[in-house]
Design a protein around this motif. Structure first.
Motif, mmCIF file in Angstrom:
data_model
loop_
_atom_site.group_PDB
_atom_site.id
_atom_site.type_symbol
_atom_site.label_atom_id
_atom_site.label_comp_id
_atom_site.label_asym_id
_atom_site.label_seq_id
_atom_site.Cartn_x
_atom_site.Cartn_y
_atom_site.Cartn_z
ATOM 1 N N VAL A 129 0.676 -1.327 0.090
ATOM 2 C CA VAL A 129 0.035 -0.055 0.125
ATOM 3 C C VAL A 129 0.783 1.295 -0.091
ATOM 4 C CG1 VAL A 129 -0.209 0.302 2.429
ATOM 5 C CG2 VAL A 129 -2.171 1.036 1.071
ATOM 6 N N VAL A 130 2.116 0.995 0.339
ATOM 7 C CA VAL A 130 2.999 2.231 0.319
ATOM 8 C C VAL A 130 3.698 2.246 -0.797
ATOM 9 C CG1 VAL A 130 5.028 3.303 1.405
ATOM 10 C CG2 VAL A 130 3.267 2.523 2.856
ATOM 11 N N VAL A 131 4.374 0.875 -1.324
ATOM 12 C CA VAL A 131 5.244 1.005 -2.399
ATOM 13 C C VAL A 131 4.484 1.199 -3.884
ATOM 14 C CG1 VAL A 131 7.294 -0.494 -3.683
ATOM 15 C CG2 VAL A 131 6.910 -0.672 -1.001
ATOM 16 N N GLY A 132 3.427 0.490 -3.794
ATOM 17 C CA GLY A 132 2.501 0.575 -5.099
ATOM 18 C C GLY A 132 2.405 2.009 -5.371
ATOM 19 N N PRO A 133 1.673 2.841 -4.436
ATOM 20 C CA PRO A 133 1.534 4.323 -5.199
ATOM 21 C C PRO A 133 2.910 5.084 -5.396
ATOM 22 C CG PRO A 133 0.003 3.812 -3.119
ATOM 23 C CD PRO A 133 1.053 2.673 -3.359
ATOM 24 N N ILE A 134 3.832 4.534 -4.741
ATOM 25 C CA ILE A 134 5.240 5.538 -4.935
ATOM 26 C C ILE A 134 5.558 5.263 -6.422
ATOM 27 C CG2 ILE A 134 7.567 5.772 -4.283
ATOM 28 C CD1 ILE A 134 6.719 5.126 -1.279
ATOM 29 N N ILE A 135 5.541 3.843 -6.633
ATOM 30 C CA ILE A 135 5.820 3.440 -7.978
ATOM 31 C C ILE A 135 5.061 4.209 -9.133
ATOM 32 C CG2 ILE A 135 6.033 1.614 -9.837
ATOM 33 C CD1 ILE A 135 6.715 -0.279 -7.356
ATOM 34 N N VAL A 136 3.810 4.158 -8.665
ATOM 35 C CA VAL A 136 2.582 5.111 -9.528
ATOM 36 C C VAL A 136 3.346 6.650 -9.672
ATOM 37 C CG1 VAL A 136 0.398 6.156 -9.902
ATOM 38 C CG2 VAL A 136 0.922 3.760 -9.079
ATOM 39 N N VAL A 137 3.599 7.230 -8.761
ATOM 40 C CA VAL A 137 4.297 8.605 -8.784
ATOM 41 C C VAL A 137 5.533 8.642 -9.600
ATOM 42 C CG1 VAL A 137 5.335 10.390 -7.218
ATOM 43 C CG2 VAL A 137 3.486 9.205 -6.516
ATOM 44 N N ILE A 138 6.201 7.754 -9.530
ATOM 45 C CA ILE A 138 7.559 7.802 -10.392
ATOM 46 C C ILE A 138 7.336 7.679 -11.775
ATOM 47 C CG2 ILE A 138 9.611 6.214 -10.860
ATOM 48 C CD1 ILE A 138 9.757 5.182 -8.156
ATOM 49 N N GLY A 139 6.679 6.661 -12.125
ATOM 50 C CA GLY A 139 6.101 6.799 -13.707
ATOM 51 C C GLY A 139 5.265 8.256 -14.112
ATOM 52 N N LEU A 140 3.986 8.530 -13.264
ATOM 53 C CA LEU A 140 3.473 9.667 -13.698
ATOM 54 C C LEU A 140 4.215 11.167 -13.487
ATOM 55 C CD1 LEU A 140 0.069 8.965 -12.033
ATOM 56 C CD2 LEU A 140 0.902 8.588 -14.435
ATOM 57 N N GLY A 141 5.291 11.139 -12.487
ATOM 58 C CA GLY A 141 6.343 12.122 -12.276
ATOM 59 C C GLY A 141 7.018 12.554 -13.549
ATOM 60 N N LEU A 142 7.456 11.336 -14.127
ATOM 61 C CA LEU A 142 8.276 11.545 -15.281
ATOM 62 C C LEU A 142 7.424 11.798 -16.553
ATOM 63 C CD1 LEU A 142 10.515 8.426 -14.438
ATOM 64 C CD2 LEU A 142 11.334 10.770 -14.419
ATOM 65 N N SER A 143 6.192 11.528 -16.801
ATOM 66 C CA SER A 143 5.414 11.757 -17.824
ATOM 67 C C SER A 143 5.345 12.933 -18.439
ATOM 68 C CB SER A 143 3.945 11.483 -17.594
ATOM 69 O OG SER A 143 3.391 12.318 -16.496
ATOM 70 N N LEU A 353 7.344 3.522 -21.477
ATOM 71 C CA LEU A 353 8.045 3.014 -20.546
ATOM 72 C C LEU A 353 7.828 3.618 -19.316
ATOM 73 C CD1 LEU A 353 10.648 1.296 -20.040
ATOM 74 C CD2 LEU A 353 12.032 3.203 -20.353
ATOM 75 N N PHE A 354 7.459 4.932 -19.366
ATOM 76 C CA PHE A 354 6.950 5.585 -18.074
ATOM 77 C C PHE A 354 5.589 5.224 -17.676
ATOM 78 C CE2 PHE A 354 10.357 9.362 -19.150
ATOM 79 C CZ PHE A 354 11.408 8.351 -18.603
ATOM 80 N N GLY A 355 4.836 5.053 -18.505
ATOM 81 C CA GLY A 355 3.358 4.584 -18.237
ATOM 82 C C GLY A 355 3.597 3.063 -17.892
ATOM 83 N N ILE A 356 4.225 2.416 -18.143
ATOM 84 C CA ILE A 356 4.400 1.011 -17.563
ATOM 85 C C ILE A 356 4.999 0.785 -16.282
ATOM 86 C CG2 ILE A 356 5.994 -1.206 -17.947
ATOM 87 C CD1 ILE A 356 5.693 -0.883 -20.968
ATOM 88 N N ILE A 357 5.857 1.891 -15.980
ATOM 89 C CA ILE A 357 6.282 1.961 -14.662
ATOM 90 C C ILE A 357 5.030 2.253 -13.714
ATOM 91 C CG2 ILE A 357 7.773 3.463 -13.248
ATOM 92 C CD1 ILE A 357 9.733 3.738 -15.379
ATOM 93 N N ALA A 358 4.190 3.228 -14.166
ATOM 94 C CA ALA A 358 3.176 3.706 -13.449
ATOM 95 C C ALA A 358 2.082 2.618 -13.067
ATOM 96 C CB ALA A 358 2.419 4.975 -13.940
ATOM 97 N N SER A 359 1.730 2.047 -14.468
ATOM 98 C CA SER A 359 1.026 0.932 -14.476
ATOM 99 C C SER A 359 1.381 -0.295 -13.556
ATOM 100 C CB SER A 359 0.817 0.285 -15.683
ATOM 101 O OG SER A 359 0.251 1.283 -16.620
ATOM 102 N N SER A 360 2.831 -0.492 -13.178
ATOM 103 C CA SER A 360 3.285 -1.715 -12.478
ATOM 104 C C SER A 360 2.934 -1.396 -11.005
ATOM 105 C CB SER A 360 4.881 -1.800 -12.817
ATOM 106 O OG SER A 360 5.589 -0.643 -12.184
#
Length: 425
Positions: A129-143, A353-360
């Motif tokens: 619940v912590v790591v999942g949203p952070i990974i979403v942030v990494i992907g969307l932050g780079l978009s 690539l960044f979308g895949i990061i967020a989706s992961s």
């Protein structure tokens, strides 16, 4: 077939292939890691040649520390892209390298604690619940970076919309998507590289590639290393601490990779050589990268995918890929060729690539069955995503310290998870 139903490996972990096969397989594995490894330095403004060199050195270091028992290739970490850009822009690249060095120390401390107390404390500190949203942030932050590279061009220092660039980016994106969904086998594992290659050809046809740097470059050139006490005098900067929280994400990612890799290879790497040893090796590889001016390194999911498809688990092959990466970093014309890849090509690849990061990150929430109907989970994920994507920052001008959005989101998630009371649905 093996006793547990797995397909037998073509080359097991400690098997050494003959020279010709070793060269072929090593280059094949390097190609799988190449696209993402050079994308990070291009986005952050670091020399691609240094990234290749530190990737090779880091992989060899990792193999040595893990006693040649884990087949893994270390490439450039996407999690650190935003902090590197922020620190390099607001301060300088040396501050970013100091931050990477401090993040590598976190790996060392975590490895010591795991060796002493096991890994359960870390999994409780960093649940999905912590790591999942952070990974979403990494992907969307780079978009925004991906879209900017794809859509705009710089004219006299001013960015403006370019239809030609955007069409090249969309063509590159289309090719990369086709590689992901239509190709099979090894080709399916290298969509980034294939996307860059085909996008580069399209860009050449469009006439937006300048080959002058390649023509002028020497065949042999030492990478532009940024070495403390050699190329610059290191100075303490409190802003570098902003990169430290990102390590909590990459360490959790490392644990996930080790679990999946153990399943693919059929050996328990968590026990032998041990999670503490692999995390320590990852941290030391990151430390070497920071001392040479390269982007922080990390284990790659693409590496696991290639191993699963080829069933080539030999660490000698992975070491070979590292040696070739190191050798290529000293070929001046090759490094110059990488620098001629146009922004729209990298932007087109990055969109996917960044979308895949967020989706992961979303996939982690689904796979781990995180129940967002529970208010506690909803609050934690909501705060992380809005702080991270919204660009919130904590700034103390008196001490020249700025905590960027991604780091603030990560710390907030950890604190909320630690102090919010458990809730029963």
């Amino acid at each position: 077939m093996t006793n547990n139903g797995r397909l037998k490996p073509i080359l097991d972990v400690n098997e050494k292939p003959k020279l010709a096969l070793w060269i072929t397989l090593s280059l094949q594995h390097l190609f799988a890691m190449f696209g993402a490894t050079v994308l990070v330095p291009i986005l952050t403004g670091l020399p691609a040649s240094v990234a290749l060199a530190t990737s090779g050195i880091g992989t060899l270091t990792y193999i040595i520390i893990t006693r040649g028992k884990i087949p893994a290739y270390l490439g450039s970490s996407f999690a650190f892209i935003t902090p590197i850009i922020v620190l390099s822009t607001s301060h300088n690249v040396q501050t970013a390298m100091l931050g990477a060095f401090l993040a590598s120390l976190v790996y060392g401390f975590v490895a010591l604690f795991i060796a002493k107390f096991g890994v359960n404390w870390l999994l409780k500190l960093l649940p999905p619940v912590v790591v999942g949203p952070i990974i979403v942030v990494i992907g969307l932050g780079l978009s925004p970076t991906a879209v900017d590279m794809a859509m705009n061009k710089t004219v006299n220092g001013v960015k403006e919309y370019s239809l030609e660039n955007f069409l090249v980016a969309l063509s590159t994106l289309a090719v990369t998507i086709i590689c992901c969904v239509a190709f099979k086998g090894f080709a399916k594992q290298i969509p980034v590289l294939l996307g860059i290659v085909f996008g580069y050809i399209i860009a050449c046809i469009a006439g937006i590639v300048d080959f002058t740097p390649v023509i002028e470059a020497a065949w042999f050139k030492v990478p532009e290393f940024i070495i403390p006490f050699v190329t610059y005098k290191p100075e303490w900067n409190v802003a570098a601490l902003a990169m430290v929280p990102i390590a909590i994400v990459t360490i959790n990612e490392h644990i996930g990779h080790q679990m999946v890799l153990s399943e693919v290879v059929g050996k328990n790497f968590i026990k032998d050589p041990g999670l503490h040893r692999s995390i320590l090796a990852d941290g030391i590889a990151m430390m070497f990268a920071s001392l040479l001016g390269g982007p922080p390194s990390t284990t790659y999911g693409e590496n696991i995918g290639v191993l699963a498809i080829t069933r080539i688990f030999s660490v000698f092959v992975l070491a070979g890929a590292a040696v070739f990466a190191l050798a290529l970093s000293f070929i001046g014309k090759f490094s110059a060729l990488i620098s001629t890849i146009p922004n729209p090509v990298m932007g087109g690849v990055s969109i996917l690539l960044f979308g895949i990061i967020a989706s992961s990150g979303l996939r982690m929430l689904v796979d781990e069955k995180v129940d967002l109907s529970i208010n506690r989970n909803l609050v934690i994920s909501s705060v992380i995503i809005v702080l991270g994507v919204g660009g919130a920052m904590l700034k103390f001008e008196s001490i020249n310290f700025e905590l960027p959005a991604m780091a603030l989101a990560a710390i907030s998630g950890v604190l909320l998870n630690a102090f919010l009371p458990k809730e029963v649905k």
